[in-house]
Design a protein around this motif. Structure first.
Motif, PDB file in Angstrom:
ATOM      1  N   SER A 219    -100.852 -20.977  44.657  1.00 48.74           N
ATOM      2  CA  SER A 219    -102.092 -21.563  45.166  1.00 48.74           C
ATOM      3  C   SER A 219    -103.072 -20.456  45.576  1.00 48.74           C
ATOM      4  N   GLU A 220    -102.550 -19.422  46.216  1.00 48.34           N
ATOM      5  CA  GLU A 220    -103.418 -18.301  46.613  1.00 48.34           C
ATOM      6  C   GLU A 220    -103.938 -17.554  45.396  1.00 48.34           C
ATOM      7  N   ASN A 221    -103.068 -17.404  44.426  1.00 45.24           N
ATOM      8  CA  ASN A 221    -103.463 -16.694  43.221  1.00 45.24           C
ATOM      9  C   ASN A 221    -104.591 -17.451  42.507  1.00 45.24           C
TER      10      ASN A 221
ATOM     11  N   THR B 119     -96.051 -17.691  56.705  1.00 40.05           N
ATOM     12  CA  THR B 119     -96.287 -16.582  57.652  1.00 40.05           C
ATOM     13  C   THR B 119     -97.640 -15.905  57.429  1.00 40.05           C
ATOM     14  N   GLN B 120     -98.136 -15.911  56.207  1.00 41.83           N
ATOM     15  CA  GLN B 120     -99.451 -15.336  55.887  1.00 41.83           C
ATOM     16  C   GLN B 120     -99.631 -13.929  56.473  1.00 41.83           C
ATOM     17  N   SER B 121    -100.746 -13.716  57.195  1.00 39.90           N
ATOM     18  CA  SER B 121    -101.080 -12.341  57.588  1.00 39.90           C
ATOM     19  C   SER B 121    -100.175 -11.739  58.650  1.00 39.90           C
ATOM     20  N   VAL B 122     -99.306 -12.546  59.245  1.00 36.35           N
ATOM     21  CA  VAL B 122     -98.342 -11.959  60.177  1.00 36.35           C
ATOM     22  C   VAL B 122     -97.495 -10.904  59.450  1.00 36.35           C
TER      23      VAL B 122
ATOM     24  N   THR C  62    -106.027  -9.792  65.608  1.00 36.11           N
ATOM     25  CA  THR C  62    -106.364 -11.218  65.684  1.00 36.11           C
ATOM     26  C   THR C  62    -107.789 -11.443  65.155  1.00 36.11           C
ATOM     27  N   TYR C  63    -108.002 -10.928  63.929  1.00 33.33           N
ATOM     28  CA  TYR C  63    -109.289 -11.049  63.235  1.00 33.33           C
ATOM     29  C   TYR C  63    -110.390 -10.451  64.115  1.00 33.33           C
ATOM     30  N   ASP C  64    -111.592 -11.039  64.043  1.00 31.46           N
ATOM     31  CA  ASP C  64    -112.649 -10.441  64.871  1.00 31.46           C
ATOM     32  C   ASP C  64    -112.712 -11.095  66.256  1.00 31.46           C
TER      33      ASP C  64
HETATM   34  N1  GLU Z   1    -103.147 -14.871  52.183  1.00 34.43           N
HETATM   35  C1  GLU Z   1    -104.280 -14.967  53.031  1.00 34.43           C
HETATM   36  C2  GLU Z   1    -105.472 -14.308  52.371  1.00 34.43           C
HETATM   37  O1  GLU Z   1    -105.322 -13.269  51.799  1.00 34.43           O
HETATM   38  C3  GLU Z   1    -103.950 -14.310  54.325  1.00 34.43           C
HETATM   39  C4  GLU Z   1    -105.013 -14.535  55.285  1.00 34.43           C
HETATM   40  C5  GLU Z   1    -104.551 -14.438  56.693  1.00 34.43           C
HETATM   41  O2  GLU Z   1    -103.536 -14.988  57.108  1.00 34.43           O
HETATM   42  O3  GLU Z   1    -105.295 -13.763  57.419  1.00 34.43           O
HETATM   43  O4  GLU Z   1    -106.556 -14.822  52.402  1.00 34.43           O
END
Ligand code: GLU
Length: 305
Positions: free
Chosen positions: A158-160, A63-66, A240-242
């Motif tokens: 993996s992110e860590n 799901t990440q940033s959601v 939605t980011y930039d």
């Molecule tokens: N875990 C990702 C990060 O921190 C989330 C990024 C995302 O989905 O925008 O880079």
């Protein structure tokens, strides 16, 4: 108007199947790099919890940033307006993991959806509850009705292992006294949050409180009506980011995307959506996901504009 979503979703899936350019999965988190850009799922949840889906709509993904939407709501519900002393609510116009703006703005991130802002929000939630990622997971399980939702420990690890930039953001904000927890604790909570696996059906249902003006699936209130409006507004302008301007132009709904390829969107008072396809465009949004939501609002006329 009575509208049944099933034929709309079938039509969108057919159109998306013909899409030749689908972007590339995020590769800066190794555990996400192997996702298949041809995967596609979409779900719509009505206010009463009825769900319609097409394609891979029941398949779990990262799901990440959601998750930043839910962490924001859970934190705002507990802390109220003083949260805005720690994080702003303007679009950043910079990449989601940018460091440069933070120095100009004295360690107060532009909004809760860029990484720096999400770190601050998670920090506040953890300060208040002692278990930010656990509170989030419980909430998602309750709202989706899916007790099997869980962290993906490989993705979190993996992110860590590749988290230098997030660590830099957190340390930098700590130097401005804008982080309350020890940075390693905060990063652990943040990466756990991002690693939660869920499906389009789960996330469409979990977002329902934003279409119900703050009311949870069990009828209790999480947010005031105004706070629900605030979260929807921040999704529209920063979700939605930039590329939030382009997303508002094409889709016309509050939305939040993640680098796992999911996007949730809200039609206030009507329904919620989640679409997933792991191929991303240059700004980090799912190519097929944005295209599908664009088609949804065009076909149904359900947008906030
Ligand atoms: N875990 C990702 C990060 O921190 C989330 C990024 C995302 O989905 O925008 O880079």
């Amino acid at each position: 108007m009575l509208l049944t979503f099933a034929p709309v979703l079938d039509r969108i899936a057919e159109e998306i199947a013909g899409l030749t350019e689908r972007g590339r999965p995020a590769d800066y988190i190794p555990a996400l790099a192997s996702a298949d850009p041809n995967s596609f799922g979409m779900a719509v949840a009505e206010l009463d919890g009825t769900v319609y889906g097409v394609g891979d709509w029941q398949r779990p993904f990262s799901t990440q940033s959601v998750t930043k939407v839910f962490t924001l709501a859970l934190t705002l519900a507990r802390k109220g307006d003083p949260l805005w002393d720690h994080v702003g609510r303007e679009p950043s116009g910079n990449p989601f993991n940018s460091l440069v703006q933070l120095e100009y703005e004295n360690g107060i991130p532009r909004n809760p959806f860029i990484n720096a802002g999400a770190l601050v929000v998670t920090d506040q939630l953890h300060r208040m509850t002692g278990d930010a990622s656990g509170v989030l997971l419980d909430f998602l399980r309750a709202e989706s009705g899916n007790p099997d939702l869980d962290f993906d420990r490989d993705v979190a690890a993996s992110e860590n292992a590749n988290g230098d930039r997030n660590a830099a953001l957190a340390h930098f904000m700590a130097s401005y006294d804008n982080i309350a927890n020890p940075v390693p604790t905060l990063l652990r909570e943040y990466f756990r949050q991002c690693s939660i696996e869920a499906s389009c059906a789960d996330l469409a249902l979990a977002t329902g409180f934003l279409a119900r003006h703050g009311i949870r699936a069990d009828g209790t209130r999480l947010l005031t009506r105004s706070q629900a409006k605030h979260v929807n507004a921040i999704m529209l302008t920063c979700g939605t980011y930039d590329a939030a301007g382009d997303f508002a132009y094409r889709v016309g709904l509050p939305g939040k995307s993640g680098v796992g390829g999911a996007i949730v969107a809200v039609v206030p008072g009507r329904c919620t959506l989640c679409v997933w396809s792991p191929g991303l465009d240059a700004r980090g949004n799912s190519v097929a996901g944005v295209a599908a939501l664009d088609r949804f609002t065009t076909i149904t006329g359900l947008s906030v504009f």
